[in-house]
Design a protein around this motif. Structure first.
Motif, PDB file in Angstrom:
ATOM      1  N   GLU A 206       0.715  -0.857  -0.258  1.00 12.95           N
ATOM      2  CA  GLU A 206       0.132  -0.099  -0.236  1.00 12.95           C
ATOM      3  C   GLU A 206       0.570   1.332  -0.045  1.00 12.95           C
ATOM      4  N   SER A 207       1.885   1.178   0.160  1.00 16.64           N
ATOM      5  CA  SER A 207       3.080   2.537   1.256  1.00 16.64           C
ATOM      6  C   SER A 207       3.941   2.782  -0.775  1.00 16.64           C
ATOM      7  N   ARG A 208       4.336   1.431  -1.393  1.00 17.84           N
ATOM      8  CA  ARG A 208       4.114   1.679  -2.707  1.00 17.84           C
ATOM      9  C   ARG A 208       3.358   2.810  -3.759  1.00 17.84           C
ATOM     10  N   LYS A 209       2.137   2.197  -3.355  1.00 16.46           N
ATOM     11  CA  LYS A 209       1.427   3.366  -3.722  1.00 16.46           C
ATOM     12  C   LYS A 209       0.871   4.403  -3.460  1.00 16.46           C
ATOM     13  N   TYR A 210       0.858   4.878  -2.095  1.00  9.96           N
ATOM     14  CA  TYR A 210       1.304   6.361  -2.368  1.00  9.96           C
ATOM     15  C   TYR A 210       2.428   6.978  -2.633  1.00  9.96           C
ATOM     16  N   LEU A 211       3.954   6.033  -2.250  1.00  8.68           N
ATOM     17  CA  LEU A 211       4.922   6.832  -3.139  1.00  8.68           C
ATOM     18  C   LEU A 211       4.720   6.800  -4.365  1.00  8.68           C
TER      19      LEU A 211
ATOM     20  N   ILE B 163      -2.625  15.887  -3.784  1.00  7.72           N
ATOM     21  CA  ILE B 163      -2.289  14.779  -3.600  1.00  7.72           C
ATOM     22  C   ILE B 163      -0.870  14.389  -3.222  1.00  7.72           C
ATOM     23  N   ILE B 164       0.129  14.962  -3.169  1.00  7.62           N
ATOM     24  CA  ILE B 164       1.442  15.174  -2.028  1.00  7.62           C
ATOM     25  C   ILE B 164       0.696  15.110  -0.754  1.00  7.62           C
ATOM     26  N   GLY B 165      -0.148  15.374  -0.198  1.00 13.40           N
ATOM     27  CA  GLY B 165      -0.246  15.876   1.110  1.00 13.40           C
ATOM     28  C   GLY B 165      -1.145  14.979   1.469  1.00 13.40           C
ATOM     29  N   GLU B 166      -1.754  14.478   1.041  1.00 14.47           N
ATOM     30  CA  GLU B 166      -2.508  13.850   1.269  1.00 14.47           C
ATOM     31  C   GLU B 166      -2.242  12.207   0.740  1.00 14.47           C
ATOM     32  N   ALA B 167      -1.088  11.956   0.409  1.00  9.99           N
ATOM     33  CA  ALA B 167      -0.439  10.968  -0.263  1.00  9.99           C
ATOM     34  C   ALA B 167       0.788  10.336   0.924  1.00  9.99           C
ATOM     35  N   ARG B 168       1.488  11.611   1.535  1.00 10.37           N
ATOM     36  CA  ARG B 168       1.990  11.273   2.315  1.00 10.37           C
ATOM     37  C   ARG B 168       1.350  10.746   4.026  1.00 10.37           C
ATOM     38  N   ALA B 169       0.774  11.496   3.764  1.00  9.59           N
ATOM     39  CA  ALA B 169       0.478  10.877   5.543  1.00  9.59           C
ATOM     40  C   ALA B 169       0.098   9.518   5.786  1.00  9.59           C
ATOM     41  N   PRO B 170       0.035   8.642   5.167  1.00  9.35           N
ATOM     42  CA  PRO B 170      -0.294   7.311   5.009  1.00  9.35           C
ATOM     43  C   PRO B 170       1.207   7.012   5.550  1.00  9.35           C
ATOM     44  N   VAL B 171       1.917   7.046   4.709  1.00  9.77           N
ATOM     45  CA  VAL B 171       3.774   7.200   4.429  1.00  9.77           C
ATOM     46  C   VAL B 171       4.249   7.427   5.262  1.00  9.77           C
ATOM     47  N   ALA B 172       4.506   9.133   6.117  1.00 11.21           N
ATOM     48  CA  ALA B 172       4.811   8.906   6.595  1.00 11.21           C
ATOM     49  C   ALA B 172       5.056   9.605   7.535  1.00 11.21           C
ATOM     50  N   PRO B 173       5.118   9.643   8.903  1.00 12.46           N
ATOM     51  CA  PRO B 173       4.518  10.299   9.767  1.00 12.46           C
ATOM     52  C   PRO B 173       5.167  11.484  10.701  1.00 12.46           C
ATOM     53  N   PRO B 174       4.564  13.268  10.830  1.00 14.14           N
ATOM     54  CA  PRO B 174       4.616  13.899  10.295  1.00 14.14           C
ATOM     55  C   PRO B 174       6.524  14.855  10.817  1.00 14.14           C
ATOM     56  N   ALA B 175       6.720  14.093  11.650  1.00 14.91           N
ATOM     57  CA  ALA B 175       7.885  13.999  12.269  1.00 14.91           C
ATOM     58  C   ALA B 175       8.905  13.862  11.329  1.00 14.91           C
ATOM     59  N   VAL B 176       8.610  13.126  10.529  1.00 12.98           N
ATOM     60  CA  VAL B 176       9.676  12.649   9.408  1.00 12.98           C
ATOM     61  C   VAL B 176       9.345  14.073   7.823  1.00 12.98           C
ATOM     62  N   CYS B 177       8.131  14.432   7.829  1.00 16.66           N
ATOM     63  CA  CYS B 177       7.998  15.550   6.756  1.00 16.66           C
ATOM     64  C   CYS B 177       8.629  16.679   7.361  1.00 16.66           C
ATOM     65  N   VAL B 178       8.890  17.091   8.422  1.00 22.13           N
ATOM     66  CA  VAL B 178       9.637  18.386   9.118  1.00 22.13           C
ATOM     67  C   VAL B 178      11.127  18.282   8.722  1.00 22.13           C
ATOM     68  N   GLU B 179      11.272  17.720   8.939  1.00 19.48           N
ATOM     69  CA  GLU B 179      12.662  17.127   8.775  1.00 19.48           C
ATOM     70  C   GLU B 179      12.916  17.423   7.962  1.00 19.48           C
ATOM     71  N   PHE B 180      12.601  16.719   6.857  1.00 15.90           N
ATOM     72  CA  PHE B 180      12.556  16.956   5.030  1.00 15.90           C
ATOM     73  C   PHE B 180      12.539  17.959   4.745  1.00 15.90           C
ATOM     74  N   ARG B 181      11.107  19.081   5.689  1.00 18.53           N
ATOM     75  CA  ARG B 181      11.472  20.373   4.917  1.00 18.53           C
ATOM     76  C   ARG B 181      12.083  20.702   5.110  1.00 18.53           C
ATOM     77  N   ARG B 182      12.724  20.751   6.463  1.00 24.48           N
ATOM     78  CA  ARG B 182      14.150  21.486   6.465  1.00 24.48           C
ATOM     79  C   ARG B 182      15.142  21.406   6.401  1.00 24.48           C
ATOM     80  N   GLN B 183      16.054  19.708   5.559  1.00 27.12           N
ATOM     81  CA  GLN B 183      16.399  19.581   4.923  1.00 27.12           C
ATOM     82  C   GLN B 183      16.663  20.423   3.776  1.00 27.12           C
ATOM     83  N   SER B 184      15.863  19.930   2.876  1.00 29.03           N
ATOM     84  CA  SER B 184      14.740  21.177   1.698  1.00 29.03           C
ATOM     85  C   SER B 184      15.119  22.540   1.747  1.00 29.03           C
TER      86      SER B 184
END
Length: 84
Positions: free
Chosen positions: A4-9, A47-68
């Motif tokens: 299921e994660s592959r589909k979201y990714l 769409i990216i935001g909706e698909a991201r939710a089941p795949v990565a916890p919010p803390a991971v996304c916050v760190e990714f944004r910081r690195q980006s």
């Protein structure tokens, strides 16, 4: 990785590719002036935001944004500041 994660990714990748295609060769002024382009890009980010939710916890996304953000800041001149 769960099937299921592959589909979201895949959905995330496809939406990101669409944004890159929509914006290729355009400047920020083009984006601001074109309501249809803005709507399309914003929809793909939704769409990216909706698909991201089941795949990565919010803390991971916050760190990714910081690195980006750091990567963009290091890339030097030529980047357009979008927000004040």
């Amino acid at each position: 990785m769960q099937p299921e994660s592959r589909k979201y990714l895949f959905d995330i990748l496809r939406a990101a590719d669409s944004v890159a295609t929509f914006c290729a060769g355009r400047k920020f002024e083009d984006y601001r002036a074109d309501e249809l382009l803005r709507a399309a890009v914003e929809r793909k980010f939704a769409i990216i935001g909706e698909a991201r939710a089941p795949v990565a916890p919010p803390a991971v996304c916050v760190e990714f944004r910081r690195q980006s953000a750091r990567a963009v800041a290091r890339s030097g001149p030529g980047n357009t500041k979008i927000h004040n």
